[in-house]
Scaffold this active site. Structure first.
Site, mmCIF file in Angstrom:
data_model
loop_
_atom_site.group_PDB
_atom_site.id
_atom_site.type_symbol
_atom_site.label_atom_id
_atom_site.label_comp_id
_atom_site.label_asym_id
_atom_site.label_seq_id
_atom_site.Cartn_x
_atom_site.Cartn_y
_atom_site.Cartn_z
ATOM 1 N N ARG A 166 -6.006 9.364 23.994
ATOM 2 C CA ARG A 166 -7.328 9.017 23.458
ATOM 3 C C ARG A 166 -8.339 8.840 24.599
ATOM 4 O O ARG A 166 -9.179 7.945 24.578
ATOM 5 C CB ARG A 166 -7.272 7.741 22.603
ATOM 6 C CG ARG A 166 -6.348 7.812 21.428
ATOM 7 C CD ARG A 166 -6.784 8.858 20.407
ATOM 8 N NE ARG A 166 -5.800 8.939 19.337
ATOM 9 C CZ ARG A 166 -4.746 9.747 19.344
ATOM 10 N NH1 ARG A 166 -4.548 10.562 20.373
ATOM 11 N NH2 ARG A 166 -3.894 9.776 18.341
ATOM 12 N N SER A 239 -8.493 4.557 12.605
ATOM 13 C CA SER A 239 -7.712 3.643 13.446
ATOM 14 C C SER A 239 -8.635 2.945 14.442
ATOM 15 O O SER A 239 -9.302 3.601 15.235
ATOM 16 C CB SER A 239 -6.623 4.416 14.190
ATOM 17 O OG SER A 239 -5.719 4.996 13.286
ATOM 18 N N GLU A 335 -10.672 1.561 19.825
ATOM 19 C CA GLU A 335 -10.947 2.997 19.909
ATOM 20 C C GLU A 335 -12.431 3.321 19.791
ATOM 21 O O GLU A 335 -12.937 4.138 20.545
ATOM 22 C CB GLU A 335 -10.159 3.766 18.839
ATOM 23 C CG GLU A 335 -8.729 4.071 19.231
ATOM 24 C CD GLU A 335 -8.148 5.227 18.427
ATOM 25 O OE1 GLU A 335 -8.890 6.184 18.131
ATOM 26 O OE2 GLU A 335 -6.953 5.178 18.108
#
EC number: 1.3.1.98
Length: 339
Positions: A166, A239, A335
């Site tokens: 990520r 998420s 995130e």
């Protein structure tokens, strides 16, 4: 000047959390020229520039005093092909899932595991988005970005992007690089990734023993639809926390205290944990404070039940982070990009 700059625009339609904050200035870029005009405008009027795509990886904690530039460029083209593979180029503003479906319709495999991920093509490399065993880096060819410091275009190869979990160079240099278009190397001969149990299980339930890329995409769309709330119905950014990667010694300690924990060994000797499992074990699943909450079915997803502010959602996230550190000694990283 063709760029249309508007004042005092609500960003509620432009972020999937549905947080109702205002942009001091707002514009949409449909071309490279629009992007250059926005950069020139920001310099001339001494205002910072915030570039957004689909707003699906964004948490706005208050009104934005910048010029918010939404990437709205469209276009998909094959720039190279042979009997085995094709290089497909897409403009940054292309919505991600329809782009995936377009590639499948062209008979090109590789993106099917990334079906139904929200956002745009331009944002995908920033996060190195991934799902069900596939990440952007696995299908990436190159991209074109604008250097906001010099105004020049630069081509980025796979190595240049420094992709990680990520993560990418663009996430760390967000004020410098503005992604304009991305190219993907896709296969005409499918090499399906079915190692994740739920995908194989869903295909078995459908009676499909020789799946096509389309079959895999449909299975993953069904799984994601069951697991994750639709942002059009319930505000969320998917998420919210990354799955933490921790030292093996810490994992052993957690395993001793919580035998049910599942770890995924990494090449460097560390272990990846499921952030959702940690959050659920700590009792946060289904928690609600006003209109800010944790989804009742998926503890990795924070939700806006209607009128939650970005600050309320951020405070909830920080409370969860503190609790997980206290209980497990593990730090969870958010995130979404925070503004």
């Amino acid at each position: 000047m063709t760029l249309q700059v508007q004042s005092a625009i609500s960003l509620k339609p432009f972020n999937t959390f549905g947080v109702d904050v205002q942009a001091r200035l707002f514009a949409e870029a449909h071309s490279d020229d629009d992007v250059r005009e926005a950069l020139a405008y920001s310099v001339e009027h001494d205002v910072s520039l915030l570039v957004i795509g689909g707003g699906s990886n964004l948490l706005l904690s208050g009104d934005v005093q910048s010029l918010v530039l939404r990437m709205a460029s469209r276009g998909i083209r094959i720039v190279h092909e042979d009997c085995l593979e094709s290089i497909v180029e897409a403009e940054a503003g292309e919505p991600w899932h329809p782009f995936v479906q377009s590639c499948l319709e062209l008979g090109l495999a590789g993106l099917e595991n990334l079906s139904l991920i929200p956002g745009t093509v331009g944002a995908a490399p920033m996060q190195n988005i991934g799902a069900y065993g596939v990440e952007i880096k696995d299908v990436f060819h190159s991209l074109t970005a604008l250097d906001r410091e010099t105004g020049e275009l630069r081509e980025f190869s796979l190595e240049d992007c420094a992709f990680g979990y990520r993560d990418s160079v663009f996430k760390h240099q967000v004020a410098r690089w503005l992604i304009l278009r991305v190219r993907f190397k896709l296969s005409r001969v499918a090499n399906l990734h079915l190692e994740y149990g739920p995908v194989r299980q869903r295909l078995d339930e459908l009676g499909i023993d020789k799946p096509t890329p389309f079959d895999v995409s449909r299975a993953i769309c069904a799984i994601r639809s069951e697991k994750l709330p639709d942002p059009a119905v319930l505000g969320n950014a998917g998420s919210f926390f990354k799955n933490p990667i921790i030292p093996a010694q810490l994992y052993a300690t957690i395993k001793q205290q919580h035998p049910g924990v599942v770890g995924y060994p990494q090449d460097d000797g560390r272990v990846k944990l499921a952030a959702g499992w940690l959050i659920e074990q700590a009792g946060w699943k289904g928690y609600r404070d006003g209109d800010a909450g944790v989804h009742k079915l998926q503890s990795l997803v924070l939700v806006n039940y209607g009128q939650a502010s970005g600050l309320q959602l951020l405070n909830l996230a920080r409370r969860i982070q503190s609790d997980i550190v206290e209980r497990f000694g593990v730090e969870l990283e958010m995130e979404p990009n925070l503004y």
